[in-house]
Design an enzyme around this catalytic site. Structure first.
Site, PDB file in Angstrom:
ATOM      1  N   LYS A   1      69.864  56.226  11.492  1.00 50.75           N
ATOM      2  CA  LYS A   1      70.736  56.546  12.626  1.00 50.75           C
ATOM      3  C   LYS A   1      69.933  57.037  13.822  1.00 50.75           C
ATOM      4  O   LYS A   1      70.274  56.732  14.979  1.00 50.75           O
ATOM      5  CB  LYS A   1      71.764  57.593  12.204  1.00 50.75           C
ATOM      6  CG  LYS A   1      72.758  57.077  11.173  1.00 50.75           C
ATOM      7  CD  LYS A   1      73.726  58.160  10.738  1.00 50.75           C
ATOM      8  CE  LYS A   1      74.717  57.621   9.715  1.00 50.75           C
ATOM      9  NZ  LYS A   1      75.683  58.656   9.260  1.00 50.75           N
TER      10      LYS A   1
ATOM     11  N   SER B   1      81.245  59.706   8.034  1.00 49.15           N
ATOM     12  CA  SER B   1      80.332  60.340   8.989  1.00 49.15           C
ATOM     13  C   SER B   1      80.776  60.204  10.439  1.00 49.15           C
ATOM     14  O   SER B   1      80.124  60.766  11.323  1.00 49.15           O
ATOM     15  CB  SER B   1      78.924  59.740   8.844  1.00 49.15           C
ATOM     16  OG  SER B   1      78.934  58.360   9.146  1.00 49.15           O
TER      17      SER B   1
END
Length: 1113
Positions: A1033, A990
């Site tokens: 996140k 990611s």
């Protein structure tokens, strides 16, 4: 009778072949004639050391012994008829004479006769040839002498034996007059003892080793042993052990004390003939040789056991030998000029010592001190004999072996006896042996025997205590049995087994057992009724029926399906967790409409400290269900889930059956904690066993190994917890409904601390009624500067630390010497008494005192809580917070307030929640025309993240070459890419767009906005793919002060599901291709400016400079 004559080895010895002088009536001459030939044959094969009666006086008086084997006489010539008549008359004359040795029988009552050799593992004659001749003798004389009494010849013990074979012994010294069996393992010493026995010189010296742990058979240095030992006679020798462990078991009889004067060092070379052997060989008689009676050395005596035999044959054979004596004897080996019995052992690797005899000092038997010591020793021996039967046998045997009528006439032997039979220390026993003063010897022996008396008394006391306890238990048992019998006769109580069966049937009638379970119950109850209570199967069946009747068959708790009630309970216990609360409310709504609910399997996944475990208890309280929790973290045994087979000792059902027994309902809430950390061992795979348990289609007939009957678990509500789903097996994960719990943001943490954590910590610190105030600003400072993790567990620890410090400060300010905080005010009356008893106890704290002492030192309520005065006020604010928890851990919200070119902020998911992940890129050297490109990666990156780095580097070079061909940065730049916090392992795809953005920022020499965070997987074509953990996140970006988040377009649904309080103040930008990221991060970029950015540094230098550079290279 010789003391110890009835011992097994002596009995075997008496049955062996031997000879002795006898005064028994001899056979007639006519009977002796047929056995003359046999007698001559025996004379050739064996030497029989039997002197004539007129030589006995000389032999008994002589003190010189020969070390050579007894001289053997040659076979006499065939005698004539006159010679035969003459020898028979002489034989009669010799036989009719009384034996002088018989007169010394009383004197030698306690002295044994040695055994010289081994015959097939048993004791045999020392003479070397008497065994065969004693058992032969023809058909006439042998039968005639068969039933006659056998006698033992009296053999003198040499008074002077200057050089002797020394044998070291361990643990205990030998005392004169008391047998001792020793084991000889050294093959050389074994062979030497055998050779001595062959030669008839069965005397050795026994000396005590100073090292108790030593087991040597050779003395290498005089300092290894005590100098005072005993002169011993080998009275028995038997083989012991097998193979390499073969040894010789020798029985020693000590005669007198000796002192070691000189040690002849062992010869370490090979021994002279006969060669020493490690085996216990069987000795056979040697052929007789010619000997001369006239030149026979005076005093040569061979000690032996001999049996009576036909005296007429012996006399005839000896007369014939005397007549045929050669003028010079023929010997197997030359005799030494000086008499030395052990001269032949000088070449053997054994210990030879020169010794001196030790004589007791003269004493007065009638001295008061000696008489008193004797009396005390005798009395002590009697007292020991009263409590120790084995010691009593020793005393009896010693008393029978004494020739004196009164034991007081031999105080020296009494002292030796006391030291020999006692179990004192080695040094004490050796001291008794070394004492030549009788009074001192008696005194030391008394000290040793007194210690033995104390040990005997202690042993007797322990034995009596044990017996009394056993008798008490037996008495209680018999009384209880009698009472049971009386109650049974009166009809007040039935048999225990019948009562047990009735109890099980009564419990089963109250339960709604299924038909299959009822059938098994009836079979087991019938089996129990026919088993005896003492049978092992009885307890197994009883335990099984106990478990079978404790499962709540058909018993369910009344559930509460009130939506409002459930919402109130969940809000009281937890703040936030909207997803979990909504799922529970849905569950309750379905149950309200159907009237019943089937068991469901929920799995809550989230970082530590977010309330996964505690939410299970709140759900049980909201539904009015019983609650049971067990953890499977690290579990490796399937039996913990499915139980043990009943065949095993101590078998138990699995944890699920135990949960039903504890909750007593069929519909409890079972919380299975740490399901992602379940182990796998050689006992099976517990995660596979959970498949049946957590499958709604299968758990309606769950089969436990112990119960072996189907159990319905469909009504049970299972709630599992995990920190991550990566380690949960896919089939197991498919059976559970996942509910993700992300970390808390600052405002959620603030509410949790204010509502739950702070009041709980204040009460736990004993400050519930005290005016101690923790400001909200201080809590916010704790959240931002000390506790940035996703959960609130660390925040709880810090708040507890603040209140503990406050409690300490209050007590220090008030003082505890006097006043309300004095220690005396807190201790109760019972506590003070227990404290006084504890001061008296001087036991080491690591040892537990006795039970009665523990009861005195403990009490139920030792102290009470103290009340803090109302005038005490403590306020903890932002300014003085560091006095309680120390300096801040985090000094800023972001790692970079202003980011330089090449630095981009990414987002990462961790087990602790989300975190901001920065990517840094720099130039390693200056750009020039001749520089070479390269890429260095650091930051503890794993394989997937390393691949993302290569993809981002390749994509950045391609984008620059395609859109800005004039910018040759990546063709000449050597770049170092790093991810901070190198101690933390990093992996995952990611960070692809973050790395590409960092490299392009360095190549374009343009800094990025520090408030923009991004996450997404990048392909080499620039496509941005979906990622996981967007909620965590986003929380991490909010915590780091980000105002914009770039995420893949495929995660738009995840963004929309996020609570508004998390998205508040953050702008989300979904992206599909990297071109969208480039447009957001590098707005207003002009191609002309980018193409000429590094032109000056990468310009081609003049020819002269290039040649100079080439020459320098």
């Amino acid at each position: 009778m010789v003391y110890g004559q009835q011992l097994p080895w002596r009995t075997a010895l008496q049955h062996s072949s031997r000879r002795s002088y006898s005064t028994t009536r001899q056979a007639c001459r006519a009977c002796q004639i047929p056995v003359q030939s046999a007698q001559r044959q025996n004379a050739l094969r064996a030497f029989t050391p039997q002197p004539y009666p007129h030589l006995r006086t000389c032999l008994a008086a002589s003190r010189n012994f020969s070390t050579s084997p007894a001289r053997r006489k040659e076979k006499p010539p065939a005698p004539s008829e006159d010679d035969t008549i003459e020898k028979e008359e002489r034989k009669d004359e010799v036989t009719d004479k009384p034996r002088e040795a018989d007169s010394a029988e009383a004197k030698s009552k306690s002295e044994p006769t040695p055994i010289a050799s081994l015959l097939d593992g048993k004791a045999a004659s020392a003479g070397g040839g008497g065994g065969e001749s004693g058992s032969s003798g023809g058909d006439g004389g042998g039968r005639k002498r068969k039933g006659q009494e056998r006698g033992v010849a009296k053999v003198s013990v040499p008074d002077v034996y200057p050089q002797v074979l020394a044998i070291p012994i361990a643990q205990r010294p030998l005392f004169p007059g008391f047998y001792k069996a020793i084991t000889i393992r050294d093959p050389n010493v074994v062979a030497a003892v055998q050779e001595l026995l062959k030669r008839g010189q069965s005397y050795v010296g026994a000396f005590l080793l100073k090292d108790q742990e030593s087991s040597q058979d050779v003395i290498n240095d005089p300092s290894e042993v005590y100098d005072v030992g005993t002169f011993c006679q080998v009275t028995g020798a038997f083989p012991a052990g097998h193979g390499e462990e073969r040894a010789l078991q020798a029985v020693l009889y000590p005669h007198r004390r000796i002192k070691l004067s000189e040690l002849i060092p062992p010869n370490r070379g090979p021994p002279a003939a006969p060669e020493a052997q490690a085996t216990i060989e069987t000795l056979q008689p040697e052929p007789a040789t010619k000997t001369s009676g006239t030149e026979e050395k005076k005093g040569d005596v061979v000690a032996s056991f001999e049996e009576p035999k036909q005296e007429q044959q012996e006399t005839a054979a000896q007369d014939a030998n005397l007549k045929s004596i050669d003028p010079e004897p023929k010997s197997a080996e030359p005799e030494p000029t000086a008499y030395d019995p052990t001269h032949f052992l000088r070449t053997w690797p054994v210990s030879l010592v020169k010794v001196d005899n030790l004589a007791d000092e003269p004493f007065d038997k009638k001295a008061p001190t000696i008489r008193a010591l004797i009396s005390e020793i005798v009395n002590t021996c009697k007292e020991i004999g009263n409590v120790n039967h084995l010691f009593r046998d020793h005393v009896s045997a010693f008393a029978m072996s004494q020739s004196a009528a009164n034991i007081a006439d031999e105080p020296a032997k009494l002292a030796d006896f006391a030291a020999a039979v006692s179990g004192g220390e080695m040094e004490e026993a050796q001291s008794v042996l070394a004492s030549l003063n009788i009074e001192q010897r008696l005194s030391k022996a008394l000290e040793v025997i007194k210690k033995e008396h104390m040990n005997a008394q202690l042993s007797s006391k322990i034995s009596k205590d044990v017996e009394s306890k056993i008798q008490k238990r037996q008495r209680e048992y018999w009384l209880m049995e009698q009472m049971k019998g009386i109650r049974r006769e009166l009809g007040l109580e039935s048999d225990g087994k019948d009562k047990l069966v009735e109890k099980f049937k009564e419990k089963a009638n109250k339960l709604a057992m299924p038909e299959a379970v009822k059938k098994v119950f009836d079979e087991e109850i019938n089996k129990l009724a026919h088993l005896e209570p003492a049978a092992s199967e009885f307890n197994v069946t009883r335990n099984y029926l106990d478990w079978l009747t404790q499962i709540p068959w058909g018993q369910r708790s009344a559930e509460n399906f009130g939506i409002q009630n459930a919402r109130t309970v969940l809000d009281e216990d937890h703040y936030g967790l909207k997803d979990v609360k909504d799922r529970i409310l849905e569950f309750i709504a379905v149950g309200k409409l159907r009237g019943t609910v089937e068991g469901k399997i929920l799995c809550m996944v989230g970082p530590p400290g977010v309330g996964k475990t505690s939410i299970g208890k709140s759900i049980a309280r909201a539904l009015n269900r019983q609650y049971y929790r067990f953890s499977v973290g690290g579990l490796t045994d399937v039996a913990e889930i499915k139980g043990h087979r009943r065949t095993y000792v101590g078998a138990l059902p699995g944890r699920i059956i135990q949960a039903l027994k504890k909750c007593q309902t069929e519909n409890p809430l079972v919380l299975i904690d740490e399901v992602d950390k379940i182990g796998r061992g050689h006992q099976g795979d517990p995660s596979s066993a959970l498949l049946e348990l957590l499958d709604p289609e299968q758990n309606s007939s769950f089969l436990d190994h112990y119960m072996d009957v189907p159990v319905d678990l469909s009504k049970v509500l299972f709630v599992c917890t995990a920190n991550m789903t990566d380690t949960i097996p896919r089939p197991l994960l498919d059976r559970m409904e996942m509910i993700e719990l992300s970390g808390y943001v600052s405002d959620e943490k603030m509410a949790i601390a204010d509502r739950y954590l702070s009041p709980q910590a204040k009460e736990m610190a004993g400050l519930k009624e005290v005016d101690v105030n923790l400001d909200k600003e201080a809590i916010l400072e704790l959240i931002n500067k000390y506790c940035r993790e996703s959960g609130v567990r660390n925040l709880k620890k810090q708040i507890e630390k603040v209140y503990r410090k406050s409690a300490l400060k209050i007590i220090q300010d008030l003082g505890e010497e006097e006043g309300v905080m004095a220690e005396a005010n807190a201790i109760t009356k019972e506590g003070k008494e227990a404290q006084e008893e504890a001061k008296k106890d001087e036991t080491d704290p690591k040892f537990t005192p006795e039970q009665d002492q523990i009861e005195k030192e403990t009490t139920e309520v030792p102290r009470v809580a103290l009340q803090v005065p109302d005038n005490v006020h403590v306020n903890i604010g932002k300014d003085n917070l560091k006095d309680y928890v120390g300096p801040p851990v985090f000094t800023s919200d972001r790692l970079y307030d202003t980011t330089p070119p090449g630095v981009a902020m990414g987002l990462a998911w961790t087990q602790m929640g989300g975190a901001a992940l920065y990517v840094e890129s720099i130039l390693e050297n200056a750009l020039s025309y001749s520089s070479r490109p390269g890429l260095e990666r650091t930051g503890n990156l794993k394989n997937v993240m390393k691949e993302s780095t290569i993809i981002a580097y390749s994509f950045a070079k391609g984008l620059m070459a395609k859109n800005y061909p004039g910018n040759k940065f990546f063709e000449k730049a050597r770049i170092h890419l790093h991810c901070p916090e190198g101690a933390v392992q990093k992996d995952g795809p990611s960070a692809g767009i973050t790395m590409a953005t960092s490299l392009l920022s360095l190549g374009l020499d343009k800094p990025l906005d520090p408030t923009v965070a991004m996450t997404g997987e990048l392909t080499v074509t620039g496509k941005v793919l979906r990622i996981g953990g967007l909620r965590e996140k986003t929380v991490a970006a909010r915590r780091a002060g980000a105002k914009m988040i770039l995420f893949p377009k495929d995660n738009t649904s995840d963004w929309l599901e996020l609570p508004e309080n998390i998205k508040e103040g953050i702008e989300g930008k979904p992206i599909d291709w990297y071109a969208d990221v480039f447009a957001l991060m590098f707005p207003g970029i002009e191609a002309s400016q980018v193409n000429t950015l590094w032109k000056k540094q990468l310009a081609k230098p003049p020819k002269e400079e290039r040649e100079k550079e080439d020459s320098d290279d």
